[in-house]
Scaffold this active site. Sequence first.
Site, PDB file in Angstrom:
ATOM      1  N   ASN A  43       0.839  -1.193   0.000  1.00 19.29           N
ATOM      2  CA  ASN A  43       0.000   0.000   0.000  1.00 19.29           C
ATOM      3  C   ASN A  43       0.877   1.248   0.000  1.00 19.29           C
ATOM      4  O   ASN A  43       1.965   1.274   0.581  1.00 19.29           O
ATOM      5  CB  ASN A  43      -1.026   0.000   1.138  1.00 19.29           C
ATOM      6  CG  ASN A  43      -0.453  -0.204   2.519  1.00 19.29           C
ATOM      7  OD1 ASN A  43       0.571  -0.845   2.696  1.00 19.29           O
ATOM      8  ND2 ASN A  43      -1.117   0.335   3.514  1.00 19.29           N
ATOM      9  N   GLU A  45       0.336   5.243   0.674  1.00 20.42           N
ATOM     10  CA  GLU A  45      -0.595   6.280   1.143  1.00 20.42           C
ATOM     11  C   GLU A  45      -0.134   7.670   0.708  1.00 20.42           C
ATOM     12  O   GLU A  45       0.930   7.835   0.092  1.00 20.42           O
ATOM     13  CB  GLU A  45      -0.737   6.170   2.663  1.00 20.42           C
ATOM     14  CG  GLU A  45      -1.312   4.815   3.049  1.00 20.42           C
ATOM     15  CD  GLU A  45      -1.652   4.688   4.521  1.00 20.42           C
ATOM     16  OE1 GLU A  45      -1.209   5.521   5.336  1.00 20.42           O
ATOM     17  OE2 GLU A  45      -2.390   3.736   4.853  1.00 20.42           O
ATOM     18  N   CYS A  54      -4.045   0.641  -2.520  1.00 20.86           N
ATOM     19  CA  CYS A  54      -3.888  -0.622  -1.791  1.00 20.86           C
ATOM     20  C   CYS A  54      -2.792  -1.488  -2.418  1.00 20.86           C
ATOM     21  O   CYS A  54      -2.482  -1.370  -3.610  1.00 20.86           O
ATOM     22  CB  CYS A  54      -5.179  -1.422  -1.833  1.00 20.86           C
ATOM     23  SG  CYS A  54      -6.526  -0.718  -0.889  1.00 20.86           S
ATOM     24  N   GLU A  56      -2.925  -4.623  -3.233  1.00 25.48           N
ATOM     25  CA  GLU A  56      -3.411  -5.493  -4.310  1.00 25.48           C
ATOM     26  C   GLU A  56      -3.443  -4.736  -5.638  1.00 25.48           C
ATOM     27  O   GLU A  56      -3.040  -5.250  -6.683  1.00 25.48           O
ATOM     28  CB  GLU A  56      -4.826  -5.999  -4.008  1.00 25.48           C
ATOM     29  CG  GLU A  56      -4.939  -6.817  -2.742  1.00 25.48           C
ATOM     30  CD  GLU A  56      -5.246  -5.990  -1.507  1.00 25.48           C
ATOM     31  OE1 GLU A  56      -4.670  -4.888  -1.354  1.00 25.48           O
ATOM     32  OE2 GLU A  56      -6.050  -6.453  -0.691  1.00 25.48           O
ATOM     33  N   CYS A  91     -10.080  -5.080  -0.076  1.00 25.56           N
ATOM     34  CA  CYS A  91     -11.207  -4.128  -0.044  1.00 25.56           C
ATOM     35  C   CYS A  91     -12.053  -4.285  -1.304  1.00 25.56           C
ATOM     36  O   CYS A  91     -11.643  -4.924  -2.286  1.00 25.56           O
ATOM     37  CB  CYS A  91     -10.693  -2.695   0.096  1.00 25.56           C
ATOM     38  SG  CYS A  91     -10.134  -1.965  -1.453  1.00 25.56           S
ATOM     39  N   CYS A  94     -10.452  -3.196  -4.647  1.00 21.94           N
ATOM     40  CA  CYS A  94      -9.461  -4.151  -5.172  1.00 21.94           C
ATOM     41  C   CYS A  94     -10.138  -5.393  -5.741  1.00 21.94           C
ATOM     42  O   CYS A  94      -9.692  -5.950  -6.749  1.00 21.94           O
ATOM     43  CB  CYS A  94      -8.459  -4.520  -4.088  1.00 21.94           C
ATOM     44  SG  CYS A  94      -7.359  -3.152  -3.672  1.00 21.94           S
TER      45      CYS A  94
HETATM   46  N1  THU Z   1      -5.268  -1.602   2.392  1.00 23.27           N
HETATM   47  C1  THU Z   1      -4.691  -2.398   1.449  1.00 23.27           C
HETATM   48  O1  THU Z   1      -3.573  -2.122   0.987  1.00 23.27           O
HETATM   49  N2  THU Z   1      -5.364  -3.503   1.042  1.00 23.27           N
HETATM   50  C2  THU Z   1      -6.562  -3.897   1.540  1.00 23.27           C
HETATM   51  O2  THU Z   1      -7.115  -4.860   1.067  1.00 23.27           O
HETATM   52  C3  THU Z   1      -7.176  -3.172   2.653  1.00 23.27           C
HETATM   53  C4  THU Z   1      -6.576  -1.850   2.963  1.00 23.27           C
HETATM   54  C5  THU Z   1      -4.547  -0.411   2.833  1.00 23.27           C
HETATM   55  C6  THU Z   1      -5.140   0.894   2.417  1.00 23.27           C
HETATM   56  C7  THU Z   1      -4.594   1.821   3.462  1.00 23.27           C
HETATM   57  O3  THU Z   1      -3.302   2.237   3.068  1.00 23.27           O
HETATM   58  C8  THU Z   1      -4.470   0.956   4.701  1.00 23.27           C
HETATM   59  O4  THU Z   1      -4.486  -0.384   4.242  1.00 23.27           O
HETATM   60  C9  THU Z   1      -5.565   1.159   5.726  1.00 23.27           C
HETATM   61  O5  THU Z   1      -6.812   1.019   5.142  1.00 23.27           O
END
Ligand code: THU
Length: 138
Positions: A43, A45, A54, A56, A91, A94
Site C-alpha cells: 500500500n 498512502e 492498496c 493489491e 477491499c 481491489c
Molecule cells: N489496504 C490495502 O492495501 N489492502 C486492503 O485490502 C485493505 C486496505 C490499505 C489501504 C490503506 O493504506 C491501509 O491499508 C488502511 O486502510
Amino acid sequence: MINEAELITLAIQARENAYAPYSHFQVGAALLTKKGEIYTGCNVENAAYSPCNCAERTAVFKAVSEGKREFQQIAVVGGAEGKELGFCPPCGVCRQVLREFVNEKVFQVIVAKSEKEYKKYTLEELLPQSFGPEHLSL
Ligand code: THU
C-alpha cells in the site's frame, strides 16, 4: 511452479515496503500470473488521503502496465505496524479491479496470517453477482 506458502512469503516481503505513515496499517500482496510470473505490491498512502493505493492494486497495476493480464492467484497479508499479521481481506475496490482481468470462478485469493495459516477464496466468493467487462456488451 511456486506454491502457496512461497507466494505468501513474497507478499510478506512486499509488505516491508508499505508506505503507510497515516494509517500505520501495512499491506503486502503477491500476484501470480498464469505463466508463473509474480508481481508484488504494497500500500502507498498520501497526505491528501484519497490517493492512497492498496497493495493489491499496486500489484495488479504493475503487472498490467508490463503487459500481463492473465492471473491465477493473489496472496494478501496485512496488519498494523509493529504488530502481528491479521487476516486482511481485499477491499471492495481491489476486488473489482481483480474482477476486470480474471475468471472470478477460478481466480483464488489467499488471505494469510503466515505461510501456515491462511484462507483461500475464489474471487466469486468475495465478490458475488459482480459486474464485469462482458456486461458492457449485453
Ligand atoms: N489496504 C490495502 O492495501 N489492502 C486492503 O485490502 C485493505 C486496505 C490499505 C489501504 C490503506 O493504506 C491501509 O491499508 C488502511 O486502510
